[in-house]
Design an enzyme around this catalytic site. Structure first.
Site, PDB file in Angstrom:
ATOM      1  N   ASN A  89      -3.343   4.924  -4.390  1.00 53.18           N
ATOM      2  CA  ASN A  89      -1.951   4.501  -4.528  1.00 53.18           C
ATOM      3  C   ASN A  89      -1.843   3.561  -5.732  1.00 53.18           C
ATOM      4  OD1 ASN A  89      -1.139   5.889  -2.184  1.00 53.18           O
ATOM      5  ND2 ASN A  89      -1.817   4.193  -0.889  1.00 53.18           N
ATOM      6  N   ASP A 134     -11.094   0.315   6.257  1.00 51.65           N
ATOM      7  CA  ASP A 134      -9.725  -0.192   6.174  1.00 51.65           C
ATOM      8  C   ASP A 134      -9.384  -0.891   7.492  1.00 51.65           C
ATOM      9  OD1 ASP A 134      -7.066   0.716   4.258  1.00 51.65           O
ATOM     10  OD2 ASP A 134      -6.670  -0.150   6.230  1.00 51.65           O
ATOM     11  N   ILE A 135      -8.686  -2.021   7.406  1.00 53.44           N
ATOM     12  CA  ILE A 135      -8.360  -2.808   8.601  1.00 53.44           C
ATOM     13  C   ILE A 135      -7.329  -2.086   9.473  1.00 53.44           C
ATOM     14  CG2 ILE A 135      -6.395  -4.165   7.702  1.00 53.44           C
ATOM     15  CD1 ILE A 135      -7.823  -6.670   8.793  1.00 53.44           C
ATOM     16  N   HIS A 171      -8.364   0.318  -5.688  1.00 55.32           N
ATOM     17  CA  HIS A 171      -9.151   0.767  -4.535  1.00 55.32           C
ATOM     18  C   HIS A 171      -8.886   2.243  -4.303  1.00 55.32           C
ATOM     19  CE1 HIS A 171      -5.306  -0.900  -3.206  1.00 55.32           C
ATOM     20  NE2 HIS A 171      -5.289   0.038  -2.259  1.00 55.32           N
ATOM     21  N   GLY A 181       3.142   3.208  -3.747  1.00 55.89           N
ATOM     22  CA  GLY A 181       2.884   2.602  -2.439  1.00 55.89           C
ATOM     23  C   GLY A 181       1.695   1.665  -2.413  1.00 55.89           C
TER      24      GLY A 181
HETATM   25  P1  5GP Z   1      -2.702   0.316  -0.539  1.00 59.85           P
HETATM   26  O1  5GP Z   1      -1.498   0.275   0.339  1.00 59.85           O
HETATM   27  O2  5GP Z   1      -2.654  -0.816  -1.577  1.00 59.85           O
HETATM   28  O3  5GP Z   1      -3.015   1.629  -1.153  1.00 59.85           O
HETATM   29  O4  5GP Z   1      -3.954   0.024   0.394  1.00 59.85           O
HETATM   30  C1  5GP Z   1      -4.315  -1.241   0.822  1.00 59.85           C
HETATM   31  C2  5GP Z   1      -5.118  -1.054   2.073  1.00 59.85           C
HETATM   32  O5  5GP Z   1      -5.800  -2.248   2.333  1.00 59.85           O
HETATM   33  C3  5GP Z   1      -4.261  -0.725   3.312  1.00 59.85           C
HETATM   34  O6  5GP Z   1      -4.636   0.523   3.838  1.00 59.85           O
HETATM   35  C4  5GP Z   1      -4.567  -1.884   4.251  1.00 59.85           C
HETATM   36  O7  5GP Z   1      -4.653  -1.467   5.596  1.00 59.85           O
HETATM   37  C5  5GP Z   1      -5.880  -2.414   3.728  1.00 59.85           C
HETATM   38  N1  5GP Z   1      -6.102  -3.828   3.966  1.00 59.85           N
HETATM   39  C6  5GP Z   1      -5.198  -4.833   3.790  1.00 59.85           C
HETATM   40  N2  5GP Z   1      -5.753  -6.015   4.085  1.00 59.85           N
HETATM   41  C7  5GP Z   1      -7.037  -5.760   4.451  1.00 59.85           C
HETATM   42  C8  5GP Z   1      -8.119  -6.598   4.880  1.00 59.85           C
HETATM   43  O8  5GP Z   1      -8.024  -7.824   4.954  1.00 59.85           O
HETATM   44  N3  5GP Z   1      -9.288  -5.980   5.195  1.00 59.85           N
HETATM   45  C9  5GP Z   1      -9.437  -4.630   5.106  1.00 59.85           C
HETATM   46  N4  5GP Z   1     -10.629  -4.138   5.450  1.00 59.85           N
HETATM   47  N5  5GP Z   1      -8.447  -3.815   4.710  1.00 59.85           N
HETATM   48  C10 5GP Z   1      -7.253  -4.374   4.387  1.00 59.85           C
END
Ligand code: 5GP
Ligand code: ZN
Length: 114
Positions: A87, A31-32, A100, A93
């Protein structure tokens, strides 16, 4: 594959991202914005918008993802435990509209979430 989807682009290699695992059906990468010492995302290559959109008959990919999470947790040495989070939707969220699974570990995690 959806052209403008972030995780479709990562799965296609259009956004340079170190893959921790790649199989015919899924990819895993860090995760970034990590929320724990280990914070990995496991993503199906097929564009599925969320867990709510998984169809009957797609249990195969769900099983593959869970086994990949198990293997990644072992590889990362998360012997004291870990958490898997999916999520889903606005109240869940979810910020990226491609299914994912988060793998979080390396510290004690609180419960319940906010
Ligand atoms: P969500 O909030 O949808 O459950 O999780 C999305 C996740 O994707 C977040 O934890 C966010 O930090 C991660 N994320 C968003 N953009 C990128 C990206 O460009 N690269 C990576 N590796 N992770 C990302
Ligand atoms: Zn996608």
């Amino acid at each position: 594959m959806v052209p403008d989807c972030l995780f479709c682009k990562i799965a296609r290699g259009e956004i340079p991202t170190e893959l921790l695992l790649e199989t015919e059906n899924l990819v895993a990468f860090n995760d970034i914005n990590p929320e724990a010492p280990t914070h990995i995302l496991v993503v199906p290559k097929k564009h599925i918008p969320s867990l709510a959109h998984v169809e009957d008959g797609e249990q195969g990919i769900l099983g593959e993802i869970l086994l990949a999470l198990r293997d990644l947790a072992e590889k990362k040495g998360l012997k004291q435990g870990f958490r898997v989070v999916v999520n889903t939707g606005t109240h869940g969220g979810q910020s990226v509209g491609h299914l994912h699974f988060h793998l979080l570990g390396g510290r004690s995690l609180r419960w319940p979430p906010g």
